[in-house]
Design a protein around this motif. Structure first.
Motif, PDB file in Angstrom:
ATOM      1  N   LEU A  10       0.854  -1.191   0.000  1.00 56.75           N
ATOM      2  CA  LEU A  10       0.000   0.000   0.000  1.00 56.75           C
ATOM      3  C   LEU A  10       0.887   1.237   0.000  1.00 56.75           C
ATOM      4  N   THR A  11       0.700   2.111  -0.981  1.00 57.29           N
ATOM      5  CA  THR A  11       1.418   3.385  -1.035  1.00 57.29           C
ATOM      6  C   THR A  11       0.422   4.523  -0.850  1.00 57.29           C
ATOM      7  N   ILE A  12       0.755   5.446   0.026  1.00 54.88           N
ATOM      8  CA  ILE A  12      -0.116   6.593   0.302  1.00 54.88           C
ATOM      9  C   ILE A  12       0.232   7.705  -0.679  1.00 54.88           C
ATOM     10  N   LEU A  13      -0.645   7.946  -1.643  1.00 55.06           N
ATOM     11  CA  LEU A  13      -0.430   9.014  -2.619  1.00 55.06           C
ATOM     12  C   LEU A  13      -0.911  10.354  -2.087  1.00 55.06           C
ATOM     13  N   GLY A  14      -1.933  10.328  -1.259  1.00 59.63           N
ATOM     14  CA  GLY A  14      -2.487  11.527  -0.651  1.00 59.63           C
ATOM     15  C   GLY A  14      -3.360  11.134   0.514  1.00 59.63           C
ATOM     16  N   CYS A  15      -3.340  11.922   1.578  1.00 55.87           N
ATOM     17  CA  CYS A  15      -4.086  11.534   2.785  1.00 55.87           C
ATOM     18  C   CYS A  15      -4.695  12.724   3.509  1.00 55.87           C
ATOM     19  N   SER A  16      -4.720  13.881   2.871  1.00 58.95           N
ATOM     20  CA  SER A  16      -5.314  15.059   3.507  1.00 58.95           C
ATOM     21  C   SER A  16      -6.827  14.993   3.388  1.00 58.95           C
ATOM     22  N   GLY A  17      -7.524  15.222   4.472  1.00 54.41           N
ATOM     23  CA  GLY A  17      -8.973  15.075   4.494  1.00 54.41           C
ATOM     24  C   GLY A  17      -9.718  16.281   3.973  1.00 54.41           C
TER      25      GLY A  17
END
Length: 276
Positions: A10-17
């Motif tokens: 799993l790679t986090i490309l974006g995580c801003s809500g």
């Protein structure tokens, strides 16, 4: 094709809500197994982040939890790339990208290009994309078996259970507490859970989870590890983390944009990334 029991990365490309943050894109994730690349959501800024990790033409499928801009805005830029790139590595009309999304996705995405209602009647993106509406039935996508379930969030919104022979990743999408989340997360190796805000009794119902509610979900579902994502830029991630840790005794952390997580490892191993 017969798929093996692969490592799931799993790679986090974006995580801003809810919107891009000052140091990172909105929601977007890349899940890889046995050479297969599945992107989940393409929020604002995610296509740029994706290009750091792989060629967007190498994606094998796209999966959308819902059609709010912070989860799908960069689909329009991907459409530009696939339609108008002067040197694509393959014929995009012959090798259309499968898109698994809410039923209204073809019309909603086409509207970004149609300048009138009349044009919308004939405009679509089926020249380079192959749309598949999400259903409650498990779907095989490459090495993954994907189960989608409607969750508690405005509009047609889904959470996912993404399984291989050796690992299960559950993703809440955007949702308030609901029974569907428990079913999706039951016994998952990793629960990737939104935690948009800190806990308060006056939060509107049926919209988002707090850190405490994400922790309670992980505990009730018997998840192995909890990864917190979709924290709004105005929310303190340390407080969200503390809430989740108070409700869940297993491993828990706030994800980092660019971070990589091996879903089927006994302990999550993280490389790269930075805080959002």
């Amino acid at each position: 094709m017969t798929w093996h029991s692969p490592t799931v990365l799993l790679t986090i490309l974006g995580c801003s809500g809810s919107l891009p943050g000052p140091q990172g894109p909105a929601s977007g994730y890349l899940v890889e197994a046995d050479g297969y690349r599945l992107a989940i959501d393409l929020g604002n800024g995610v296509l740029a982040a994706l290009q750091v990790h792989c060629d967007p033409f190498s994606l094998d499928a796209l999966l959308f939890s819902h059609l709010h801009p912070d989860h799908c805005a960069d689909f329009t830029t991907l459409a530009v790339m696939r339609r108008y790139h002067t040197h694509p590595p393959h014929d995009t009309s012959a090798r259309k990208l499968p898109v698994h999304a809410p039923a209204d996705a073809p019309r909603r995405f086409a509207r970004a290009y149609a300048e009138s209602d009349e044009e919308l009647r004939t405009a679509d993106l089926s020249d380079v994309f192959d749309f598949h509406p999400l259903t409650p039935e498990p779907t095989t996508v490459g090495p993954f078996t994907i189960t989608a379930a409607r969750v508690e969030h405005p509009g047609e919104c889904y959470g996912f259970r993404i399984a291989t022979a050796g690992a299960v990743l559950a993703f809440t999408g955007d949702s308030g507490p609901c029974a569907a989340l428990h079913d999706l997360a039951r016994g998952a190796d990793v629960l990737l859970s939104e935690a948009t805000w800190t806990h308060s009794d006056d939060r509107p119902p049926g919209v988002h989870l707090s850190g405490m509610q994400a922790g309670e979900l992980a505990t009730s579902a018997g998840a192995g590890r909890l990864l917190l994502t979709h924290i709004a830029p105005w929310t303190d991630p340390g407080t969200v983390l503390a809430e989740a840790q108070a409700a869940f005794t297993g491993p828990v952390e706030v994800v980092r944009q660019g971070g990589k997580y091996e879903v089927d490892e006994p302990v999550v191993r993280v490389t790269g990334g930075h805080g959002n």
